[in-house]
Design a protein around this motif. Structure first.
Motif, mmCIF file in Angstrom:
data_model
loop_
_atom_site.group_PDB
_atom_site.id
_atom_site.type_symbol
_atom_site.label_atom_id
_atom_site.label_comp_id
_atom_site.label_asym_id
_atom_site.label_seq_id
_atom_site.Cartn_x
_atom_site.Cartn_y
_atom_site.Cartn_z
ATOM 1 N N ASP A 53 0.831 -1.203 0.000
ATOM 2 C CA ASP A 53 0.000 0.000 0.000
ATOM 3 C C ASP A 53 0.867 1.254 0.000
ATOM 4 O O ASP A 53 0.614 2.188 -0.763
ATOM 5 C CB ASP A 53 -0.946 -0.001 1.193
ATOM 6 N N LEU A 54 1.892 1.267 0.843
ATOM 7 C CA LEU A 54 2.788 2.430 0.883
ATOM 8 C C LEU A 54 3.514 2.640 -0.445
ATOM 9 O O LEU A 54 3.625 3.758 -0.938
ATOM 10 C CB LEU A 54 3.804 2.270 2.014
ATOM 11 N N ILE A 55 3.993 1.547 -1.031
ATOM 12 C CA ILE A 55 4.680 1.646 -2.317
ATOM 13 C C ILE A 55 3.708 2.105 -3.402
ATOM 14 O O ILE A 55 4.029 2.980 -4.214
ATOM 15 C CB ILE A 55 5.331 0.296 -2.689
ATOM 16 N N SER A 56 2.513 1.540 -3.413
ATOM 17 C CA SER A 56 1.514 1.899 -4.425
ATOM 18 C C SER A 56 1.122 3.364 -4.319
ATOM 19 O O SER A 56 0.915 4.031 -5.327
ATOM 20 C CB SER A 56 0.263 1.031 -4.284
ATOM 21 N N ARG A 57 1.012 3.863 -3.101
ATOM 22 C CA ARG A 57 0.657 5.278 -2.930
ATOM 23 C C ARG A 57 1.745 6.191 -3.480
ATOM 24 O O ARG A 57 1.459 7.295 -3.920
ATOM 25 C CB ARG A 57 0.408 5.597 -1.463
ATOM 26 N N GLY A 58 2.983 5.725 -3.432
ATOM 27 C CA GLY A 58 4.070 6.524 -3.981
ATOM 28 C C GLY A 58 4.126 6.479 -5.497
ATOM 29 O O GLY A 58 4.588 7.411 -6.142
ATOM 30 N N VAL A 59 3.633 5.391 -6.077
ATOM 31 C CA VAL A 59 3.697 5.199 -7.523
ATOM 32 C C VAL A 59 2.433 5.717 -8.213
ATOM 33 O O VAL A 59 2.505 6.325 -9.273
ATOM 34 C CB VAL A 59 3.913 3.703 -7.855
ATOM 35 N N GLY A 62 -3.271 10.472 -9.554
ATOM 36 C CA GLY A 62 -4.607 10.656 -10.080
ATOM 37 C C GLY A 62 -5.651 10.590 -8.982
ATOM 38 O O GLY A 62 -5.344 10.447 -7.791
ATOM 39 N N SER A 63 -6.895 10.668 -9.398
ATOM 40 C CA SER A 63 -7.978 10.773 -8.430
ATOM 41 C C SER A 63 -8.305 9.442 -7.752
ATOM 42 O O SER A 63 -8.940 9.429 -6.705
ATOM 43 C CB SER A 63 -9.239 11.329 -9.099
ATOM 44 N N TYR A 64 -7.890 8.338 -8.333
ATOM 45 C CA TYR A 64 -8.229 7.031 -7.763
ATOM 46 C C TYR A 64 -7.037 6.339 -7.112
ATOM 47 O O TYR A 64 -7.062 5.138 -6.910
ATOM 48 C CB TYR A 64 -8.796 6.121 -8.858
ATOM 49 N N PHE A 65 -5.987 7.077 -6.757
ATOM 50 C CA PHE A 65 -4.774 6.423 -6.267
ATOM 51 C C PHE A 65 -5.004 5.653 -4.964
ATOM 52 O O PHE A 65 -4.397 4.613 -4.748
ATOM 53 C CB PHE A 65 -3.621 7.415 -6.121
ATOM 54 N N LEU A 66 -5.891 6.130 -4.093
ATOM 55 C CA LEU A 66 -6.159 5.396 -2.853
ATOM 56 C C LEU A 66 -6.852 4.071 -3.140
ATOM 57 O O LEU A 66 -6.516 3.045 -2.539
ATOM 58 C CB LEU A 66 -7.011 6.235 -1.897
ATOM 59 N N LEU A 67 -7.805 4.069 -4.029
ATOM 60 C CA LEU A 67 -8.504 2.839 -4.404
ATOM 61 C C LEU A 67 -7.547 1.860 -5.062
ATOM 62 O O LEU A 67 -7.517 0.671 -4.708
ATOM 63 C CB LEU A 67 -9.674 3.144 -5.338
ATOM 64 N N VAL A 68 -6.742 2.341 -5.985
ATOM 65 C CA VAL A 68 -5.797 1.472 -6.689
ATOM 66 C C VAL A 68 -4.781 0.887 -5.717
ATOM 67 O O VAL A 68 -4.506 -0.317 -5.735
ATOM 68 C CB VAL A 68 -5.089 2.240 -7.831
ATOM 69 N N SER A 69 -4.229 1.708 -4.831
ATOM 70 C CA SER A 69 -3.234 1.194 -3.883
ATOM 71 C C SER A 69 -3.860 0.187 -2.926
ATOM 72 O O SER A 69 -3.231 -0.814 -2.572
ATOM 73 C CB SER A 69 -2.571 2.335 -3.109
ATOM 74 N N TRP A 70 -5.111 0.414 -2.535
ATOM 75 C CA TRP A 70 -5.783 -0.532 -1.635
ATOM 76 C C TRP A 70 -6.038 -1.857 -2.357
ATOM 77 O O TRP A 70 -5.772 -2.925 -1.793
ATOM 78 C CB TRP A 70 -7.104 0.057 -1.128
#
Length: 96
Positions: A53-59, A62-70
């Motif tokens: 999740d932490l890595i995904s949030r850094g990569v 856009g508007s859906y980054f929280l959903l994508v990282s989760w």
């Protein structure tokens, strides 16, 4: 405080999942060794979920980054949990 609640809910959910998996899915023995393996497995999955999740949030942007990282973090944790449960926590009788 919010992160502690999340961690406690994960522990509660993991305990419930272990009990159900042990009884219905894998016909576990509920030995101390099996319980230890399950606890280690859930701890590893939780750690992977948080790290991914932490890595995904850094990569992700856009508007859906929280959903994508989760979604990515939960997918990674789910796959690792499945593999650990199948191979290590509740090994089949044929592989024992």
């Amino acid at each position: 405080m919010k992160s502690w609640i999340g961690a406690l809910s994960y522990v509660a959910g993991g305990s419930f999942a272990y009990a159900l998996n042990s009884k219905f899915t894998f016909s576990g023995h509920k030995s101390l060794a099996e319980i230890r393996k399950a606890a280690i497995s859930y701890f590893l999955c939780f750690s992977v979920a948080v790290l991914v999740d932490l890595i995904s949030r850094g990569v992700c942007t856009g508007s859906y980054f929280l959903l994508v990282s989760w979604v990515v973090s939960q997918g990674a944790a789910t796959v690792i949990n499945f593999l650990l449960q199948n191979v290590w926590v509740f090994p089949s009788e044929a592989s024992s």
